[in-house]
Design an enzyme around this catalytic site. Structure first.
Site, PDB file in Angstrom:
ATOM      1  N   VAL A 143      38.449  47.931  45.428  1.00 57.14           N
ATOM      2  CA  VAL A 143      39.700  48.609  45.947  1.00 57.14           C
ATOM      3  C   VAL A 143      40.475  48.665  44.620  1.00 57.14           C
ATOM      4  O   VAL A 143      41.122  47.784  44.286  1.00 57.14           O
ATOM      5  CB  VAL A 143      40.497  47.569  47.032  1.00 57.14           C
ATOM      6  CG1 VAL A 143      41.678  48.195  47.444  1.00 57.14           C
ATOM      7  CG2 VAL A 143      39.350  47.399  48.150  1.00 57.14           C
ATOM      8  N   LEU A 241      39.287  43.247  44.434  1.00 57.47           N
ATOM      9  CA  LEU A 241      40.552  43.924  44.126  1.00 57.47           C
ATOM     10  C   LEU A 241      40.964  44.082  42.856  1.00 57.47           C
ATOM     11  O   LEU A 241      40.967  43.452  41.753  1.00 57.47           O
ATOM     12  CB  LEU A 241      41.680  42.884  44.680  1.00 57.47           C
ATOM     13  CG  LEU A 241      41.488  42.740  46.059  1.00 57.47           C
ATOM     14  CD1 LEU A 241      42.786  41.852  46.472  1.00 57.47           C
ATOM     15  CD2 LEU A 241      41.634  43.875  47.165  1.00 57.47           C
ATOM     16  N   ASP A 242      40.412  45.151  42.150  1.00 59.58           N
ATOM     17  CA  ASP A 242      40.598  45.530  40.682  1.00 59.58           C
ATOM     18  C   ASP A 242      41.788  45.482  40.264  1.00 59.58           C
ATOM     19  O   ASP A 242      42.716  46.012  40.781  1.00 59.58           O
ATOM     20  CB  ASP A 242      39.825  47.149  40.596  1.00 59.58           C
ATOM     21  CG  ASP A 242      39.988  47.517  39.242  1.00 59.58           C
ATOM     22  OD1 ASP A 242      39.155  47.119  38.383  1.00 59.58           O
ATOM     23  OD2 ASP A 242      40.775  48.509  38.712  1.00 59.58           O
ATOM     24  N   ALA A 243      41.830  44.683  38.957  1.00 60.87           N
ATOM     25  CA  ALA A 243      43.040  44.786  38.113  1.00 60.87           C
ATOM     26  C   ALA A 243      44.344  44.229  39.172  1.00 60.87           C
ATOM     27  O   ALA A 243      45.556  44.800  38.735  1.00 60.87           O
ATOM     28  CB  ALA A 243      43.638  46.217  37.652  1.00 60.87           C
ATOM     29  N   VAL A 244      44.090  43.554  40.163  1.00 60.46           N
ATOM     30  CA  VAL A 244      45.061  42.987  40.861  1.00 60.46           C
ATOM     31  C   VAL A 244      46.375  42.316  40.460  1.00 60.46           C
ATOM     32  O   VAL A 244      47.398  42.073  40.627  1.00 60.46           O
ATOM     33  CB  VAL A 244      44.264  42.279  42.377  1.00 60.46           C
ATOM     34  CG1 VAL A 244      44.162  41.095  41.651  1.00 60.46           C
ATOM     35  CG2 VAL A 244      45.415  42.231  43.241  1.00 60.46           C
TER      36      VAL A 244
END
Length: 592
Positions: A143, A241-244
């Site tokens: 995501v 959760l990418d680079a969240v």
């Protein structure tokens, strides 16, 4: 007593109050809550489920393969179909989960500049292909929650000043104080963009093709809840959760790990869990170790966190021949509570991140590691520090080549060193993630770097499936040797209760040349002493130092050798790994 729906509503409203405490909203929290529950389709009692608190939806059989949808290609066949075929034929029961890296239409960064979150990239296949894989494997999807492509319809609407997306993006002013903003890149933070409403300075944490969302707008949050709901409907059960860490921005701060960011993760967790009780969130936060651990919250935030400090520490251990730093780090790591887990990896589509090693390795040691990796063909990605200096952010190199030698240079122990690295990772507390090019022993792809001009491409090779099958059929090929040894280790691992992701772990003190830790099953019936020679010389280990219990029979799961407690010492060959288990119970189902 409140009903489950009333309790959920109360919790969601609380999270919203924290997230939007400094934002002037057009709607009250009650209305936002109703909208989110409706979007996730859990707004009535018969639609929602009740997740178990502190429950482990995983065990020692869980192993994840990390791969792009087109890491394996075959002429005339959709790559997702080829990948599925490879998984069934060459991974068998050794791997049960797959991280499909972004499979959406994109404009750059090999998928992480998403153009359309609701579609599958036509060059890979379609949603039917994704669902087909989810029927056989537990699938993790990215995501990409911090930013999207500047070529997306949303950003086009932002430029036009109308339609969905017109108010989705974070803007700032050139006069704003952004001096403390933490950046993973060296490009300018703000991108000048001409819009219908005049020139705007759009916030770009990563690149000017990756424009950051403005989560101060509740519509952005609702949109991502809708995206996650769609993925759940296709059978996806794990969300990365990418680079969240960069999600929430506040001018005048460092804009990383802010309170609101953590609260968004907590909110997404309870929404997802009440929709599908065994769904899982993993946060991708490539940051110093102490900050990374905060994403567990109080076992109410991420289910899993990437163990980002492991790759640089483990590679450093094996190229220096000293386990001093990794031993100190492992000794200081808190155990994951039930209901949470560490996601262990030592290679991925990205490189070896160096920020998670800050404070764990000294600057001189980091410099030595960087130089060694460059000698082995690696490239370096840089970032700009708070004081404007350039600093190594990431080493880009295929892991097989990274471990081809030591700080003294390349040697004959590369394969054994590589297998030792994975034997360590497979034994550690947590769930292991294996990059497809590690499973296949793929080396540096210099040609792809030349063609793309991107350093990360060095570890993003695309295999022709026919050629790969030929290599795997040849017992003397690099691919065949690596694949066979990795699959053997995984098949052993999945049968050991002591390798449950939440089983007890204790770091052993065996000097700098021998790295070791002890695992004990949750029911305390099985113990495994994991012992590794991390040097290029034979090393002796005293069995009395391991403290094997004399009333049990002890067995090296990897070699098949039964340990004699009458031996005072045992000699390990360079980079030899041992998983020494008591075998007092048939329930362990040992695989020889």
């Amino acid at each position: 007593m409140l009903s489950v729906l009333e309790q959920l509503t109360e919790r969601v409203e609380h999270h919203l109050a924290v997230i939007y405490q400094d934002v002037e909203l057009k709607k009250p929290y009650t209305d936002l809550c109703k909208q989110l529950l409706h979007t996730m389709r859990i707004d009535t009692a018969d639609l929602l489920v009740t997740p178990k608190s502190h429950h482990n939806n995983w065990d020692q059989k869980d192993v994840m393969l990390i791969t792009y949808g087109d890491s394996i290609e075959k002429t005339g066949e959709k790559p997702l179909h080829s990948l599925h075929s490879f998984l069934k034929k060459y991974c068998g029961g050794a791997i049960n989960s797959v991280h499909l890296l972004p499979f959406f239409p994109y404009s750059s960064d090999d998928g992480f500049s998403v153009i359309d979150y609701s579609s599958v990239n036509e060059s890979l296949g379609d949603w039917d292909d994704i669902q087909s894989i989810t029927q056989d494997y537990r699938v993790m999807s990215d995501v990409v929650i911090n930013h999207c492509s500047s070529r997306s319809l949303w950003f086009e609407n932002f430029i036009k000043g109308e339609g969905t997306g017109s108010d989705f993006f974070f803007t700032a002013s050139l006069e704003d104080d952004v001096s403390d903003v933490v950046r993973p890149r060296t490009s300018d933070l703000l991108r000048l963009t001409k819009t219908k409403h005049g020139e705007k300075q759009v916030w770009c944490t990563f690149s000017h093709d990756q424009v950051d969302f403005d989560f101060r707008n509740p519509a952005v949050l609702d949109t991502f809840v809708s995206i996650i709901r769609q993925y759940l409907d296709t059978g996806i059960r794990i969300f990365r959760l990418d680079a969240v860490a960069f999600l929430w921005k506040k001018v005048g701060t460092d804009c990383i790990n802010l309170e609101q960011t953590h609260e968004v993760v907590r909110l997404l967790r309870i929404l997802i869990e009440h929709a599908v009780s065994n769904a899982v969130i993993i946060t991708e936060t490539n940051i110093p170790n102490r900050q990374n651990l905060t994403y567990f919250g109080n076992a109410n935030e991420a289910h899993g966190i990437y163990n980002f400090s492991l790759p640089p520490l483990l590679v450093n251990t094996l190229v220096t021949g000293s386990c001093r730093h990794i031993k100190a780090w492992l000794s200081s790591m808190p155990p994951a509570q039930n209901g949470t887990f560490f996601f262990n990896f030592i290679a991925s589509h990205d490189g070896i991140g160096l920020r998670p090693a800050e404070g764990l390795l000294e600057d001189q040691e980091l410099t030595s590691l960087v130089n060694t990796m460059q000698n082995f063909g690696g490239r370096i990605s840089w970032r700009t520090t708070e004081d404007g200096k350039q600093k190594a952010y990431e080493i880009n190199i295929a892991l097989y080549d990274a471990l081809q030698g030591t700080i003294k240079g390349a040697d004959k122990w590369g394969l054994d060193r590589f297998i030792c690295a994975h034997s360590i990772m497979f034994g550690l507390e947590g769930i292991p993630g294996i990059y497809i090019h590690s499973l296949l022993g793929t080396g540096n792809d210099y040609e792809k770097v030349k063609n793309t001009s991107h350093t990360r491409s060095i570890n993003r090779h695309k295999w022709d499936y026919t050629n790969l099958q030929e290599q795997l059929a040849s017992p003397y090929s690099q691919q065949s040797k690596v694949h066979a040894r990795m699959i053997k280790l995984l098949n052993i691992r999945k049968e050991q209760p002591a390798f449950h992701p939440n089983a007890t772990q204790f770091t052993l003190q065996l000097g700098e040349q021998i790295f070791g830790f002890w695992r004990q099953s949750i029911d305390r019936r099985q113990s495994i002493f994991c012992i590794f020679n991390v040097t290029d010389e034979p090393q002796n280990v005293r069995l009395s130092d391991i403290n094997l219990i004399g009333t049990d029979t002890w067995f090296d799961l990897i070699s098949g050798h039964t340990m004699s407690l009458e031996d005072i010492e045992y000699q390990l060959t360079p980079y030899q790994s041992m998983w020494i288990s008591n075998i007092g119970s048939e329930s362990f189902n040992l695989v020889k």
